[in-house]
Scaffold this active site. Structure first.
Site, mmCIF file in Angstrom:
data_model
loop_
_atom_site.group_PDB
_atom_site.id
_atom_site.type_symbol
_atom_site.label_atom_id
_atom_site.label_comp_id
_atom_site.label_asym_id
_atom_site.label_seq_id
_atom_site.Cartn_x
_atom_site.Cartn_y
_atom_site.Cartn_z
ATOM 1 N N ASP A 419 0.870 -1.167 0.000
ATOM 2 C CA ASP A 419 0.000 0.000 0.000
ATOM 3 C C ASP A 419 0.912 1.224 0.000
ATOM 4 O O ASP A 419 2.055 1.156 0.461
ATOM 5 C CB ASP A 419 -0.883 -0.010 1.248
ATOM 6 C CG ASP A 419 -1.725 1.243 1.364
ATOM 7 O OD1 ASP A 419 -2.458 1.554 0.419
ATOM 8 O OD2 ASP A 419 -1.614 1.910 2.410
ATOM 9 N N ASP A 613 -0.593 -0.351 6.202
ATOM 10 C CA ASP A 613 -0.403 0.374 7.460
ATOM 11 C C ASP A 613 -1.279 -0.158 8.574
ATOM 12 O O ASP A 613 -1.194 0.302 9.710
ATOM 13 C CB ASP A 613 -0.632 1.877 7.283
ATOM 14 C CG ASP A 613 -2.033 2.205 6.781
ATOM 15 O OD1 ASP A 613 -2.895 1.303 6.822
ATOM 16 O OD2 ASP A 613 -2.257 3.342 6.351
ATOM 17 N N ASP A 617 -6.339 -1.437 5.785
ATOM 18 C CA ASP A 617 -5.912 -2.472 4.848
ATOM 19 C C ASP A 617 -6.167 -3.878 5.383
ATOM 20 O O ASP A 617 -5.648 -4.843 4.823
ATOM 21 C CB ASP A 617 -4.415 -2.316 4.548
ATOM 22 C CG ASP A 617 -4.112 -1.031 3.791
ATOM 23 O OD1 ASP A 617 -4.888 -0.696 2.883
ATOM 24 O OD2 ASP A 617 -3.123 -0.363 4.124
#
Length: 720
Positions: A419, A613, A617
């Site tokens: 990400d 993080d 997610d």
């Protein structure tokens, strides 16, 4: 060397009956009349009623059925062993949780002189009536060193578990006594006991390394009550209460600094040696050490929900998830041991029957040699010790791996998907420019944006509110609606205001002059008319580029997923050197994108890791072959969902975790190959009559020591 196994089966107390099932995870204990598996990770059973013990560390099974309240205590038999993980059950003669070398040396220290006397004066002792002097000297030495093995073998036989190393040692030494090779029988048990000492020392070392991490657990908290300080246990402090942390003390609970500033030592949690500067308004985590100024902290989480409590639970229970390699060794030993027993029986019985002039005692001796060298002691202890060392070494470097199965999985990772925001970038967005339309001033546009973003926790919204820097009247905001991956719609003083990305403008049919920008953009529109845009910049983390380079050096492909525009994603990917990227993704799109990557990668029997993080997610982290949460200390979702938790914001730790996993697995397989190779050679030599029982003992001990020392190399990772 079964008595230090991390998965040691539970023992039988005075009122426990014989049907005891295999303990299938490191915390399972059983012993009721059905012998059923205990399915929760710490439950133990074994009293006369077979009732379940519902607390996570309690064990039962002694004659009184009393509860054992410490997390390492085991109960139920007369011979209690060292507990090598925090919930293991007992069954040997040591009787204490902590390995004590001097205590263990007693039997060896007494038996060694007796064996030397038996060897030096063997002929004289043997010449006494019925060799009584020889028996009087050597049988006590045999029992001193071998009593634990003999009783364990007997107990296992009664419980239906016959073929293990204790059984091999027992029949080999009893056979040696039967053919009047008493010194060799004593030697087998003595050197086996020496191997146990070395093994116990290695296990104790690995446990101490983990205990060093567990010592970050705070013992007390200074609770502020009516202006006075009261020392209490951290679990007695409620959310919202104030605590005081003096210089040199540990932060006992997660919280927000209300007063004061200081330097905090976070190394116990993150592995970072540099202190972190904190000021009023910053969040701090339990386990950090206050180095300078005094701090007043408002508690935000109870202790059992704090980051450190979750981390401690992870570390203590990391051994519950066994790697495929460990499971292979367990299955291998299950079939290997009976094969060796029947092969030894054939060596003892068939040659005297089939070969003319073959001496039964000679072939019996060779069979005993075969039994001794076949003991899988080194394998059984060194494999879990190797993984345990890898997990401990990673933890000391700020990488929490939830079990050895994920160590194995990391070695197979060939694609790492990142990400972007908060993972490769700092996530510290700041407003860099404000461009207005329709006669609004920059201040007016920023004030509108701050109000419409007042209910959002998104980093973009936080940066806008920070740039505004003034109190926000939330009563002006009505009909607030957050549109996932696009922006926010709300009414401000009766006007319909939207703030979001280009897709939101197109969805609402609002014409605007710019669709593509090199930075993150928050577009604003009032009552259907475009009012301007706010440009927001994010920064790469200091080691992000190095992290990608390190992964490329390990022949690992890198991919970036982001909700940003193609232009921003392309610019970021070029800076980082990312192999591939996908942009303009909604949260659900990330799952679909990862699914496609998994399908492509898994066709080549490789695995994919996703690094996020840990805040938004969680679905993608859960779907990946290996889910890695970055900077997950403050995130419940990260710790609960991820397989690996990086306790810092450093993406370079991903490559480091993979390197540790590969080194660990390499050492584990070295142990397996070396041990099996040596055993095969000595099995052949023993069957041919070349190797003696003494040589078999030394070879077996050498294999175990080599495997243990090799496994201990993993522990050195923390010192590199």
């Amino acid at each position: 060397m079964a008595e230090h196994h991390h998965h040691q089966d539970c023992c039988k107390s005075g009122h426990c009956i014989e049907a005891v099932a295999e303990v299938t995870t490191h915390d399972h204990c059983c012993g009721n009349s059905q012998g059923q598996e205990v399915t929760t990770h710490d439950h133990c059973c074994g009293n006369s009623q077979g009732q379940e013990v519902t607390t996570h560390d309690h064990c039962c099974g002694n004659s009184q059925g009393q509860e054992v309240t410490t997390h390492d205590d085991c109960c139920g038999n007369s011979q209690r062993q060292e507990v090598t993980t925090h919930d293991d059950c007992c069954g040997n003669s040591q009787g204490k949780n902590e390995f004590n070398l001097w205590r263990e040396l007693r039997a060896v220290a007494i038996a060694t002189p007796l064996l030397l006397i038996g060897l030096i004066f063997q002929d004289s002792l043997h010449q006494t009536p019925f060799a009584i002097a020889e028996y009087a000297i050597l049988i006590p030495a045999y029992l001193l060193c071998g009593w634990g093995v003999l009783t364990t073998a007997g107990r296992n036989i009664l419980q239906g578990r016959i073929f293990d190393e204790n059984f091999l040692m027992t029949i080999a030494t009893i056979g040696a006594i039967a053919i009047h090779e008493l010194p060799e029988a004593v030697g087998v048990m003595l050197f086996y006991q020496v191997g146990e000492l070395v093994q116990g020392s290695a296990v104790g070392r690995s446990r101490r390394s983990i205990r060093a991490l567990l010592e970050v657990r705070p013992d007390t908290a200074n609770l502020l009550v009516n202006g006075e300080i009261k020392t209490v246990s951290p679990d007695q402090v409620a959310v919202g209460e104030m605590i005081r942390v003096r210089p040199g003390e540990k932060v006992p609970l997660d919280g927000e600094i209300i007063k004061g500033s200081s330097q905090l030592d976070t190394s116990a949690l993150t592995g970072e040696s540099l202190p972190r500067t904190v000021v009023t308004g910053d969040l701090v985590l339990a386990g950090m050490i206050n180095q300078s100024g005094g701090l007043t902290i408002r508690v935000t989480k109870p202790f059992d929900e704090s980051s450190i409590a979750r981390i401690l639970d992870l570390v203590e229970n990391a051994r519950s998830k066994k790697a495929d390699t460990e499971k292979f060794i367990t299955r291998f030993a299950r079939y290997y041991t009976p094969v060796v027993v029947f092969l030894s029986l054939a060596v003892a019985l068939l040659p005297p029957l089939l070969i003319s002039g073959a001496s039964p005692s000679t072939w019996t001796y060779r069979a005993l040699v075969l039994l001794v060298i076949s003991c899988p002691c080194g394998l059984v202890i060194s494999i879990p010790l190797g993984y345990f060392g890898g997990i401990g070494g990673a933890a000391k470097r700020g990488i929490l791996i939830k079990g050895s199965t994920f160590l194995d999985a990391l070695t197979q990772v060939k694609t790492v998907v990142f990400d972007k925001t908060g993972t490769l970038t700092k996530g510290n967005f700041r407003v860099t420019d404000i461009i207005t339309h329709n006669g609004l001033s920059q201040e007016q546009l920023l004030e509108l944006a701050a109000h419409v973003e007042s209910g959002s926790n998104h980093p973009v919204a936080q940066s806008i509110r920070q740039a505004h820097g003034k109190p926000i009247d939330s009563s002006k905001v009505e009909n607030y609606q957050e549109i996932a991956g696009q922006g926010i719609l709300a009414q401000i003083d009766g006007r319909v205001v939207i703030a979001g990305n280009d897709r939101l403008l197109h969805r609402e049919g609002i014409s605007h002059d710019v669709c593509v920008a090199d930075s993150t953009v928050a577009h604003l529109a009032v009552d259907g008319e475009y009012s301007g845009r706010i440009l927001i910049a994010d920064e790469l983390k200091e080691d992000a580029i190095n992290a990608i380079q390190a992964l490329h050096q390990q022949q690992i492909k890198t991919v970036m997923l982001t909700g940003d525009s193609q232009t921003i994603a392309n610019t970021m990917a070029r800076k980082l050197g990312i192999d591939d990227f996908q942009a303009e993704l909604l949260p659900e799109d990330k799952v679909n994108a990862l699914e496609n990557i998994l399908t492509a990668v898994n066709q080549s029997n490789h695995k994919t890791a996703f690094v996020g993080d840990g805040i938004n997610d969680a679905p993608v982290i859960a779907r990946a072959d290996v889910g890695i949460a970055m900077g997950g200390l403050g995130s419940d979702a990260a710790i609960e969902t991820a397989d690996v938790v990086i306790m810092t914001d450093a993406p370079s730790k991903v490559a480091e975790a993979i390197a540790i996993a590969r080194r660990t697995l390499g050492i584990v397989w070295q142990n397996i190959i070396i041990a099996l190779a040596v055993k095969v050679v000595f099995i052949v030599l023993g069957a041919m009559g070349v190797a003696t029982l003494w040589e078999a003992v030394f070879a077996d001990m050498g294999v175990a020591l080599l495997a243990i020392l090799n496994a201990s190399r993993v522990l050195q990772i923390r010192d590199n």
